[in-house]
Design an enzyme around this catalytic site. Structure first.
Site, PDB file in Angstrom:
ATOM      1  N   SER A  14     -29.249 -16.421 -37.866  1.00 52.49           N
ATOM      2  CA  SER A  14     -28.596 -16.264 -36.395  1.00 52.49           C
ATOM      3  C   SER A  14     -27.562 -17.366 -36.347  1.00 52.49           C
ATOM      4  O   SER A  14     -27.843 -18.431 -36.972  1.00 52.49           O
ATOM      5  CB  SER A  14     -29.613 -16.234 -35.240  1.00 52.49           C
ATOM      6  OG  SER A  14     -28.716 -16.274 -34.322  1.00 52.49           O
ATOM      7  N   TYR A  29     -36.406 -20.083 -30.660  1.00 48.89           N
ATOM      8  CA  TYR A  29     -35.460 -18.986 -31.640  1.00 48.89           C
ATOM      9  C   TYR A  29     -34.783 -19.648 -32.431  1.00 48.89           C
ATOM     10  O   TYR A  29     -34.831 -19.373 -33.495  1.00 48.89           O
ATOM     11  CB  TYR A  29     -34.828 -18.124 -30.480  1.00 48.89           C
ATOM     12  CG  TYR A  29     -33.954 -17.112 -31.045  1.00 48.89           C
ATOM     13  CD1 TYR A  29     -34.705 -15.893 -31.748  1.00 48.89           C
ATOM     14  CD2 TYR A  29     -32.608 -17.146 -31.275  1.00 48.89           C
ATOM     15  CE1 TYR A  29     -33.711 -15.091 -32.356  1.00 48.89           C
ATOM     16  CE2 TYR A  29     -31.876 -16.288 -31.902  1.00 48.89           C
ATOM     17  CZ  TYR A  29     -32.554 -15.241 -32.467  1.00 48.89           C
ATOM     18  OH  TYR A  29     -31.629 -14.270 -33.105  1.00 48.89           O
TER      19      TYR A  29
HETATM   20  N1  LIG Z   1     -28.667  -8.617 -31.848  1.00 49.57           N
HETATM   21  C1  LIG Z   1     -28.220  -9.845 -32.084  1.00 49.57           C
HETATM   22  O1  LIG Z   1     -27.090 -10.483 -31.310  1.00 49.57           O
HETATM   23  C2  LIG Z   1     -28.528 -10.915 -32.991  1.00 49.57           C
HETATM   24  C3  LIG Z   1     -27.828 -11.948 -33.449  1.00 49.57           C
HETATM   25  C4  LIG Z   1     -28.190 -12.648 -34.443  1.00 49.57           C
HETATM   26  C5  LIG Z   1     -29.588 -12.494 -35.075  1.00 49.57           C
HETATM   27  N2  LIG Z   1     -30.244 -11.303 -34.844  1.00 49.57           N
HETATM   28  C6  LIG Z   1     -31.197 -10.936 -35.636  1.00 49.57           C
HETATM   29  O2  LIG Z   1     -31.436  -9.807 -35.946  1.00 49.57           O
HETATM   30  C7  LIG Z   1     -32.854  -9.413 -36.108  1.00 49.57           C
HETATM   31  C8  LIG Z   1     -32.767  -8.040 -35.682  1.00 49.57           C
HETATM   32  O3  LIG Z   1     -32.644  -8.013 -34.126  1.00 49.57           O
HETATM   33  P1  LIG Z   1     -31.935  -7.140 -33.337  1.00 49.57           P
HETATM   34  O4  LIG Z   1     -30.832  -7.487 -32.581  1.00 49.57           O
HETATM   35  O5  LIG Z   1     -31.762  -5.694 -34.387  1.00 49.57           O
HETATM   36  O6  LIG Z   1     -33.111  -6.657 -32.357  1.00 49.57           O
HETATM   37  P2  LIG Z   1     -33.656  -5.179 -31.987  1.00 49.57           P
HETATM   38  O7  LIG Z   1     -32.905  -4.142 -32.006  1.00 49.57           O
HETATM   39  O8  LIG Z   1     -34.667  -5.301 -30.495  1.00 49.57           O
HETATM   40  O9  LIG Z   1     -34.919  -5.034 -33.111  1.00 49.57           O
HETATM   41  C9  LIG Z   1     -35.918  -5.988 -33.292  1.00 49.57           C
HETATM   42  C10 LIG Z   1     -37.259  -5.359 -34.332  1.00 49.57           C
HETATM   43  O10 LIG Z   1     -38.179  -6.108 -34.422  1.00 49.57           O
HETATM   44  C11 LIG Z   1     -39.316  -5.553 -34.026  1.00 49.57           C
HETATM   45  N3  LIG Z   1     -40.091  -6.450 -33.427  1.00 49.57           N
HETATM   46  C12 LIG Z   1     -40.068  -7.229 -32.387  1.00 49.57           C
HETATM   47  N4  LIG Z   1     -41.078  -7.931 -32.238  1.00 49.57           N
HETATM   48  C13 LIG Z   1     -42.095  -7.764 -33.516  1.00 49.57           C
HETATM   49  C14 LIG Z   1     -43.321  -8.271 -33.589  1.00 49.57           C
HETATM   50  N5  LIG Z   1     -43.812  -9.013 -32.972  1.00 49.57           N
HETATM   51  N6  LIG Z   1     -43.770  -7.472 -34.745  1.00 49.57           N
HETATM   52  C15 LIG Z   1     -43.158  -6.766 -35.718  1.00 49.57           C
HETATM   53  N7  LIG Z   1     -42.076  -6.436 -35.279  1.00 49.57           N
HETATM   54  C16 LIG Z   1     -41.412  -6.721 -33.960  1.00 49.57           C
HETATM   55  C17 LIG Z   1     -38.799  -4.321 -33.347  1.00 49.57           C
HETATM   56  O11 LIG Z   1     -39.778  -3.389 -33.107  1.00 49.57           O
HETATM   57  P3  LIG Z   1     -39.708  -2.291 -31.956  1.00 49.57           P
HETATM   58  O12 LIG Z   1     -38.616  -1.555 -32.071  1.00 49.57           O
HETATM   59  O13 LIG Z   1     -41.126  -1.709 -32.283  1.00 49.57           O
HETATM   60  O14 LIG Z   1     -40.010  -3.029 -30.814  1.00 49.57           O
HETATM   61  C18 LIG Z   1     -37.551  -4.026 -33.918  1.00 49.57           C
HETATM   62  O15 LIG Z   1     -37.666  -3.195 -34.787  1.00 49.57           O
HETATM   63  C19 LIG Z   1     -33.440 -10.541 -35.616  1.00 49.57           C
HETATM   64  O16 LIG Z   1     -34.467 -11.489 -36.583  1.00 49.57           O
HETATM   65  C20 LIG Z   1     -32.786 -11.218 -34.625  1.00 49.57           C
HETATM   66  O17 LIG Z   1     -32.946 -12.581 -34.571  1.00 49.57           O
HETATM   67  C21 LIG Z   1     -29.668 -10.485 -33.785  1.00 49.57           C
END
Ligand SMILES: NC(=O)c1ccc[n+]([C@@H]2O[C@H](COP(=O)([O-])OP(=O)(O)OC[C@H]3O[C@@H](n4cnc5c(N)ncnc54)[C@H](OP(=O)(O)O)[C@@H]3O)[C@@H](O)[C@H]2O)c1
Length: 142
Positions: A14, A29
Site C-alpha cells: 500500500s 495497517y
Molecule cells: N482499496 C484501497 O484503496 C487500497 C489501497 C492500498 C492497498 N489496498 C490493499 O488491497 C487489498 C485488497 O483490499 P480491497 O481494497 O480490495 O478491500 P475489499 O474490497 O474490502 O476486499 C478485502 C478482501 O479481504 C477479505 N478479508 C477481509 N478480512 C479478512 C480476514 N480476516 N480473513 C480473510 N479474508 C479477509 C474480504 O473478504 P469478504 O469480502 O468476505 O469480507 C475481501 O475479499 C488489501 O490488502 C488492502 O490493504 C487497498
C-alpha cells in the site's frame, strides 16, 4: 514453481507504507504493509534465478469496500480498472504502482517536504476518525 522454474507471486502492499512518510491512526495497517514490501523484495532476490517473479504492488486509493469509496475517478480506479493495470505489470519491477495516475500522486508526495505530507495526512485521518465517531454515536442513539 521452483520445480517448474517459473511462476509469479503478486503481493498487495500500500501507498500507506511506501508513498507517504507516515500514516497516523493507521499505524498497524501501515506497518504490516511495510512488512509485505520488504518480505516481497527479499523473496524477489531469492527466487529470481529460479524463474519466479515476486512483486509487491503499491496501490493508492482504489474504489472498494475497505476504502469506503463507492465511485471511481481519475485518481481512484475501480477494481476492474486497477486489475487491468495490475496484470500488465506482472513480471516487471519487484515493486510497482501499476495504475499510472497513482504514479503522478507518488511523484507529488515525493516532491513535498515530509513534514508537510505528515501534517496533511494527520489532518485527513483525524477527519475520517471524527466522521466514524459521529456515525457510531448516531447509531447508538437510534
Ligand atoms: N482499496 C484501497 O484503496 C487500497 C489501497 C492500498 C492497498 N489496498 C490493499 O488491497 C487489498 C485488497 O483490499 P480491497 O481494497 O480490495 O478491500 P475489499 O474490497 O474490502 O476486499 C478485502 C478482501 O479481504 C477479505 N478479508 C477481509 N478480512 C479478512 C480476514 N480476516 N480473513 C480473510 N479474508 C479477509 C474480504 O473478504 P469478504 O469480502 O468476505 O469480507 C475481501 O475479499 C488489501 O490488502 C488492502 O490493504 C487497498
Amino acid at each position: 514453481m521452483v520445480e517448474r522454474k517459473k511462476g509469479a507471486i503478486v503481493n498487495i502492499g500500500s501507498g500507506a507504507a511506501i508513498v507517504i512518510p507516515s500514516d497516523p491512526l493507521y499505524a498497524v495497517y501501515a506497518a504490516t504493509k511495510a512488512y509485505i514490501d520488504q518480505f516481497s523484495r527479499c523473496l524477489h532476490v531469492e527466487y529470481k534465478k529460479s524463474g519466479i517473479d515476486v512483486q509487491c504492488q503499491v496501490p493508492l486509493y482504489v474504489a472498494t469496500k475497505m476504502a469506503s469509496i463507492r465511485r471511481s475517478s481519475f485518481f481512484v480506479p475501480s477494481t476492474d480498472g486497477y486489475a487491468r493495470a495490475a496484470l500488465r505489470w506482472i513480471g516487471y519491477e519487484p515493486r510497482c504502482t501499476p495504475y499510472w495516475p497513482h504514479t503522478l500522486l507518488w511523484g507529488l508526495a515525493c516532491s513535498l517536504p515530509e513534514s508537510v505530507v505528515d501534517a496533511w495526512r494527520l489532518r485527513f485521518c483525524l477527519r475520517i476518525r471524527k466522521r466514524g465517531q459521529l456515525k457510531d454515536s448516531s447509531r447508538k442513539q437510534e
